[in-house]
Design a protein around this motif. Structure first.
Motif, PDB file in Angstrom:
ATOM      1  N   PHE A  92      -1.734  88.328  -4.422  1.00 35.75           N
ATOM      2  CA  PHE A  92      -2.680  87.240  -4.678  1.00 35.75           C
ATOM      3  C   PHE A  92      -3.245  87.349  -6.089  1.00 35.75           C
ATOM      4  CE2 PHE A  92      -5.522  90.681  -3.700  1.00 35.75           C
ATOM      5  CZ  PHE A  92      -6.647  90.431  -4.464  1.00 35.75           C
ATOM      6  N   SER A  93      -3.839  86.226  -6.547  1.00 35.43           N
ATOM      7  CA  SER A  93      -4.612  86.171  -7.782  1.00 35.43           C
ATOM      8  C   SER A  93      -5.841  85.312  -7.495  1.00 35.43           C
ATOM      9  CB  SER A  93      -3.782  85.560  -8.911  1.00 35.43           C
ATOM     10  OG  SER A  93      -4.590  85.340 -10.057  1.00 35.43           O
ATOM     11  N   TYR A  94      -7.021  85.853  -7.815  1.00 32.82           N
ATOM     12  CA  TYR A  94      -8.266  85.168  -7.479  1.00 32.82           C
ATOM     13  C   TYR A  94      -9.152  85.055  -8.715  1.00 32.82           C
ATOM     14  CZ  TYR A  94     -12.993  84.540  -5.610  1.00 32.82           C
ATOM     15  OH  TYR A  94     -14.271  84.085  -5.371  1.00 32.82           O
ATOM     16  N   ASP A  95      -9.626  83.837  -9.007  1.00 28.75           N
ATOM     17  CA  ASP A  95     -10.539  83.589 -10.118  1.00 28.75           C
ATOM     18  C   ASP A  95     -11.953  83.506  -9.556  1.00 28.75           C
ATOM     19  OD1 ASP A  95     -12.100  82.599 -12.185  1.00 28.75           O
ATOM     20  OD2 ASP A  95     -10.510  81.308 -12.963  1.00 28.75           O
ATOM     21  N   PRO A  96     -12.782  84.529  -9.761  1.00 27.80           N
ATOM     22  CA  PRO A  96     -14.129  84.526  -9.176  1.00 27.80           C
ATOM     23  C   PRO A  96     -15.012  83.390  -9.683  1.00 27.80           C
ATOM     24  CG  PRO A  96     -13.504  86.721  -9.918  1.00 27.80           C
ATOM     25  CD  PRO A  96     -12.498  85.783 -10.471  1.00 27.80           C
ATOM     26  N   GLU A  97     -14.731  82.894 -10.898  1.00 29.70           N
ATOM     27  CA  GLU A  97     -15.590  81.845 -11.454  1.00 29.70           C
ATOM     28  C   GLU A  97     -15.271  80.471 -10.854  1.00 29.70           C
ATOM     29  OE1 GLU A  97     -16.712  79.909 -15.807  1.00 29.70           O
ATOM     30  OE2 GLU A  97     -15.944  81.961 -15.664  1.00 29.70           O
ATOM     31  N   THR A  98     -13.992  80.167 -10.712  1.00 30.41           N
ATOM     32  CA  THR A  98     -13.608  78.850 -10.189  1.00 30.41           C
ATOM     33  C   THR A  98     -13.290  78.880  -8.703  1.00 30.41           C
ATOM     34  OG1 THR A  98     -11.256  79.207 -10.661  1.00 30.41           O
ATOM     35  CG2 THR A  98     -12.624  78.290 -12.431  1.00 30.41           C
ATOM     36  N   ASP A  99     -13.171  80.071  -8.124  1.00 31.21           N
ATOM     37  CA  ASP A  99     -12.798  80.268  -6.718  1.00 31.21           C
ATOM     38  C   ASP A  99     -11.340  79.908  -6.455  1.00 31.21           C
ATOM     39  OD1 ASP A  99     -13.755  81.233  -4.192  1.00 31.21           O
ATOM     40  OD2 ASP A  99     -13.572  79.193  -3.404  1.00 31.21           O
TER      41      ASP A  99
ATOM     42  N   LEU B  12      -4.718  81.852  -5.763  1.00 30.73           N
ATOM     43  CA  LEU B  12      -3.264  81.755  -5.702  1.00 30.73           C
ATOM     44  C   LEU B  12      -2.751  82.923  -4.874  1.00 30.73           C
ATOM     45  CD1 LEU B  12      -2.532  80.912  -9.456  1.00 30.73           C
ATOM     46  CD2 LEU B  12      -2.960  79.343  -7.545  1.00 30.73           C
ATOM     47  N   ARG B  13      -1.858  82.621  -3.947  1.00 30.65           N
ATOM     48  CA  ARG B  13      -1.517  83.660  -2.972  1.00 30.65           C
ATOM     49  C   ARG B  13      -0.154  83.414  -2.347  1.00 30.65           C
ATOM     50  NH1 ARG B  13      -4.814  79.659  -1.450  1.00 30.65           N
ATOM     51  NH2 ARG B  13      -4.348  78.619   0.528  1.00 30.65           N
TER      52      ARG B  13
ATOM     53  N   GLY C  47      -6.030  74.999   1.562  1.00 29.93           N
ATOM     54  CA  GLY C  47      -6.245  74.489   0.220  1.00 29.93           C
ATOM     55  C   GLY C  47      -6.153  75.576  -0.833  1.00 29.93           C
ATOM     56  N   PRO C  48      -6.473  75.246  -2.100  1.00 29.14           N
ATOM     57  CA  PRO C  48      -6.251  76.176  -3.210  1.00 29.14           C
ATOM     58  C   PRO C  48      -7.395  77.152  -3.462  1.00 29.14           C
ATOM     59  CG  PRO C  48      -6.967  74.061  -4.064  1.00 29.14           C
ATOM     60  CD  PRO C  48      -6.867  73.897  -2.575  1.00 29.14           C
ATOM     61  N   TYR C  49      -8.489  77.055  -2.697  1.00 32.41           N
ATOM     62  CA  TYR C  49      -9.664  77.878  -2.992  1.00 32.41           C
ATOM     63  C   TYR C  49      -9.868  78.978  -1.948  1.00 32.41           C
ATOM     64  CZ  TYR C  49     -10.534  74.134  -6.294  1.00 32.41           C
ATOM     65  OH  TYR C  49     -10.394  73.226  -7.315  1.00 32.41           O
ATOM     66  N   ALA C  50     -10.675  79.983  -2.339  1.00 35.45           N
ATOM     67  CA  ALA C  50     -10.871  81.157  -1.477  1.00 35.45           C
ATOM     68  C   ALA C  50     -11.967  80.959  -0.438  1.00 35.45           C
ATOM     69  CB  ALA C  50     -11.201  82.378  -2.340  1.00 35.45           C
ATOM     70  N   ALA C  51     -12.814  79.937  -0.601  1.00 42.44           N
ATOM     71  CA  ALA C  51     -13.962  79.766   0.293  1.00 42.44           C
ATOM     72  C   ALA C  51     -13.585  79.777   1.771  1.00 42.44           C
ATOM     73  CB  ALA C  51     -14.709  78.479  -0.059  1.00 42.44           C
ATOM     74  N   PRO C  52     -12.532  79.057   2.214  1.00 44.92           N
ATOM     75  CA  PRO C  52     -12.185  79.087   3.641  1.00 44.92           C
ATOM     76  C   PRO C  52     -11.823  80.479   4.136  1.00 44.92           C
ATOM     77  CG  PRO C  52     -11.096  77.255   2.532  1.00 44.92           C
ATOM     78  CD  PRO C  52     -11.676  78.120   1.460  1.00 44.92           C
TER      79      PRO C  52
ATOM     80  N   LYS D 135      -8.960  87.689 -13.807  1.00 46.80           N
ATOM     81  CA  LYS D 135      -8.615  87.401 -12.418  1.00 46.80           C
ATOM     82  C   LYS D 135      -8.553  88.715 -11.632  1.00 46.80           C
ATOM     83  CE  LYS D 135      -7.777  83.077 -13.575  1.00 46.80           C
ATOM     84  NZ  LYS D 135      -6.427  82.541 -13.682  1.00 46.80           N
ATOM     85  N   LEU D 136      -8.905  88.618 -10.368  1.00 50.56           N
ATOM     86  CA  LEU D 136      -8.711  89.750  -9.468  1.00 50.56           C
ATOM     87  C   LEU D 136      -7.314  89.600  -8.869  1.00 50.56           C
ATOM     88  CD1 LEU D 136      -9.792  92.241  -7.954  1.00 50.56           C
ATOM     89  CD2 LEU D 136     -10.656  90.692  -6.193  1.00 50.56           C
ATOM     90  N   VAL D 137      -6.430  90.549  -9.180  1.00 52.06           N
ATOM     91  CA  VAL D 137      -5.046  90.480  -8.689  1.00 52.06           C
ATOM     92  C   VAL D 137      -4.763  91.723  -7.859  1.00 52.06           C
ATOM     93  CG1 VAL D 137      -4.266  89.101 -10.632  1.00 52.06           C
ATOM     94  CG2 VAL D 137      -4.150  91.577 -10.793  1.00 52.06           C
ATOM     95  N   GLY D 138      -3.927  91.548  -6.854  1.00 51.43           N
ATOM     96  CA  GLY D 138      -3.614  92.693  -6.013  1.00 51.43           C
ATOM     97  C   GLY D 138      -2.855  92.289  -4.772  1.00 51.43           C
ATOM     98  N   THR D 139      -3.066  93.039  -3.699  1.00 42.52           N
ATOM     99  CA  THR D 139      -2.289  92.841  -2.472  1.00 42.52           C
ATOM    100  C   THR D 139      -3.199  92.784  -1.251  1.00 42.52           C
ATOM    101  OG1 THR D 139      -1.999  95.236  -2.188  1.00 42.52           O
ATOM    102  CG2 THR D 139      -0.279  94.047  -3.380  1.00 42.52           C
ATOM    103  N   PHE D 140      -2.770  91.994  -0.289  1.00 44.86           N
ATOM    104  CA  PHE D 140      -3.324  92.011   1.063  1.00 44.86           C
ATOM    105  C   PHE D 140      -2.349  92.792   1.944  1.00 44.86           C
ATOM    106  CE2 PHE D 140      -5.941  88.664  -0.439  1.00 44.86           C
ATOM    107  CZ  PHE D 140      -6.952  88.430   0.492  1.00 44.86           C
ATOM    108  N   VAL D 141      -2.876  93.623   2.806  1.00 44.06           N
ATOM    109  CA  VAL D 141      -2.050  94.332   3.777  1.00 44.06           C
ATOM    110  C   VAL D 141      -2.616  94.073   5.169  1.00 44.06           C
ATOM    111  CG1 VAL D 141      -1.084  96.543   4.493  1.00 44.06           C
ATOM    112  CG2 VAL D 141      -1.596  96.144   2.083  1.00 44.06           C
ATOM    113  N   ASP D 142      -1.772  93.602   6.069  1.00 47.90           N
ATOM    114  CA  ASP D 142      -2.190  93.362   7.453  1.00 47.90           C
ATOM    115  C   ASP D 142      -2.062  94.670   8.233  1.00 47.90           C
ATOM    116  OD1 ASP D 142      -2.665  92.544  10.009  1.00 47.90           O
ATOM    117  OD2 ASP D 142      -1.405  90.763   9.910  1.00 47.90           O
ATOM    118  N   LEU D 143      -3.201  95.239   8.597  1.00 46.78           N
ATOM    119  CA  LEU D 143      -3.232  96.522   9.316  1.00 46.78           C
ATOM    120  C   LEU D 143      -3.449  96.341  10.808  1.00 46.78           C
ATOM    121  CD1 LEU D 143      -5.470  98.618   6.875  1.00 46.78           C
ATOM    122  CD2 LEU D 143      -2.982  98.503   6.966  1.00 46.78           C
ATOM    123  N   THR D 144      -3.315  95.109  11.313  1.00 41.95           N
ATOM    124  CA  THR D 144      -3.655  94.848  12.709  1.00 41.95           C
ATOM    125  C   THR D 144      -2.837  95.697  13.664  1.00 41.95           C
ATOM    126  OG1 THR D 144      -4.223  92.581  12.115  1.00 41.95           O
ATOM    127  CG2 THR D 144      -3.895  93.046  14.447  1.00 41.95           C
TER     128      THR D 144
END
Length: 492
Positions: free
Chosen positions: A166-173, A176-177, A193-198, A259-268
């Motif tokens: 993912f890539s996250y813009d804290p200012e604009t929310d 990209l993922r 949608g394109p934003y992180a709020a949801p 931007k905050l860039v990195g990875t999501f890992v599903d640990l469920t």
């Protein structure tokens, strides 16, 4: 440098003019005619080095004669992109940029080696007509293969370990993922949608504060600081997912924004497996505790039966009955020692262990009670250190100590002024010493544990079982017995 060039009217040959203008430039340059062969007019030394053809005279040769493409489909693609770029230059009269595009080169051994190029095609015009084309090229093989390898790593990670980038813009929310992230949060494709709020809205209410705090911390930290998130995601379906994020702040090369860039890992799956394992461990621990409780109760029943039989022998009287009663007492003390072990067993670090001092204290108290001795007639001294043993070692050691204490009482006639002493100490080398000293020994006592030798045989068998040694010293009217056993090193 202008991308469109006009030939002068001077009489010098074209190759002389090209040599004057392009031989010293640091990039690869090649001039060719826009004919059917793409006939090569001239190329500089940098091109010879880059194309691994130093010393080859290719002037007058067709481009694909000088640099034959491979016979496979990728070789055909290489021919096509050069011809297409040439046609576009001729049709539009404008420069064309191509790449990264693959055009493999022959090695000295005669096999093709993969190469990727960034190429620029510029028209050379005279009287409004394109009479030649300048091709400049950069070898971008390493960068292309590196990027491709990184993409392969990402695809492999995504498919095998539930990892998504993912890539996250804290200012604009703007968020990209990878599509897998939407699935982790229970969203259908394009639903969020394109934003992180949801996505923030679906983080567990007890975890969202820590998530925002971590984002703020990393934004204020120097570049290279790693962001770390572990949180729960309750889904509308009622399922709960466990997500881990690792990332860092990086500058976007397009808009130059952090931007905050990195990875999501599903640990469920891992978390559910851990919880199931934890439940299984707790269940097993409960079963072990229950089993030891039942064993202890069964041994208590056996002790009661032995005592009942002993009481009947007292009533019967006579030498034979007294001898049988003594034998029952010996059996009773051994059963009681085993019962004390099971009463002291604890489940620690997924294993059944016993605190040695707790066990010995139980054994001393039960021995006092059985022999009807006051506390001061049997003294137990030990270090404050906690010493844990496995249950099988504890049973053997407990039975050995029981025989020594029984013998000390039988032959020592202990009382408050002349007690039996039990001393436990551990050397710096982790060697355990258990010493039983009966301060006063009656004259007929021997070094044997009992007159029949049963206790002696038991002690020797158990000592061999746990790697211990037993030594006895008789001096005047007292006997001192010592058990020596190495302990396992302390785990740090």
């Amino acid at each position: 440098m202008n991308t469109e060039m006009q030939l002068s009217e001077r009489p010098e040959s074209i190759t002389e003019i090209l040599a004057l203008g392009f031989e010293a430039v640091p990039f690869a340059a090649l001039f060719y005619l826009p004919d059917d062969k793409l006939t090569v007019l001239w190329r500089n030394s940098a091109h010879a080095v880059m194309s691994s053809s130093v010393g080859a005279d290719i002037a007058g040769m067709g481009m694909f004669e000088a640099f034959p493409p491979s016979d496979d489909a990728e070789g055909s693609d290489a021919v096509n992109f050069i011809r297409t770029a040439t046609d576009d230059v001729m049709r539009t009269g404008k420069p064309q940029e191509v790449g990264p595009a693959r055009f493999d080169l022959l090695s000295d051994e005669g096999h093709y080696v993969e190469h990727h190029w960034q190429m620029h095609f510029a028209p050379i015009q005279k009287d409004g007509n394109v009479i030649a084309i300048l091709q400049t090229a950069r070898d971008v093989t390493e960068a292309t293969l590196t990027a491709r390898l990184a993409q392969s790593h990402r695809r492999a990670a995504t498919s095998t370990a539930s990892v998504a980038y993912f890539s996250y813009d804290p200012e604009t929310d703007l968020f990209l993922r990878h599509d897998a992230i939407d699935a982790m949060f229970g969203f259908a494709p394009q639903e969020a949608g394109p934003y992180a709020a949801p996505f923030f809205e679906r983080v567990h209410e007890d975890d969202i504060g820590a998530v925002h705090a971590e984002v703020a911390r990393v934004l204020d930290a120097p570049h290279g600081e790693i962001a770390s998130f572990d949180y729960r995601v309750p889904l509308p379906s009622g399922e709960e997912r466990f997500v881990r994020i690792r990332g860092e702040i990086a500058t976007d090369p397009v808009d130059r924004r952090p931007k905050l860039v990195g990875t999501f890992v599903d640990l469920t799956d891992m978390e559910n497996a851990r919880r199931d394992l934890e439940k299984a461990v707790h269940l097993r621990e409960a079963l072990v505790v229950e089993a030891n409780h039942r064993i202890k109760n069964s041994l208590q029943i056996a002790l009661s039966l032995l005592r009942l039989q002993s009481s009947r022998l007292i009533v019967a009287g006579g030498p034979a009955a007294e001898k049988a009663r003594e034998s029952l007492r010996a059996v009773e003390s051994r059963v009681r020692a085993v019962a004390d072990v099971h009463a002291a067993i604890q489940i620690d670090d997924d294993a059944a262990k016993i605190d040695l001092m707790t066990l010995f204290n139980r054994l001393v108290m039960s021995t006092r009670k059985s022999a009807e001795l006051p506390d001061a007639a049997m003294v137990f001294t030990h270090p404050s250190e906690v010493i844990q043993l496995k249950s099988d070692t504890a049973i053997a050691l407990s039975l050995m100590l029981n025989e020594l204490l029984t013998n000390a009482i039988k032959y020592g006639s202990p009382h408050e002024q002349s007690p039996v002493t039990l001393v436990v100490d551990v050397t710096p080398e982790r060697v355990l010493h258990v010493t039983v000293d009966n301060a006063h020994q009656v004259a007929e006592a021997t070094l044997d544990i009992d007159s029949g030798g049963t206790g002696e045989r038991l002690i020797q068998q158990f000592a061999a079982q746990i790697g211990a040694e037993v030594n006895r010293v008789k001096e005047d009217d007292r006997v001192t017995a010592r058990i020596t056993m190495p302990l396992a090193p302390v785990e740090l």
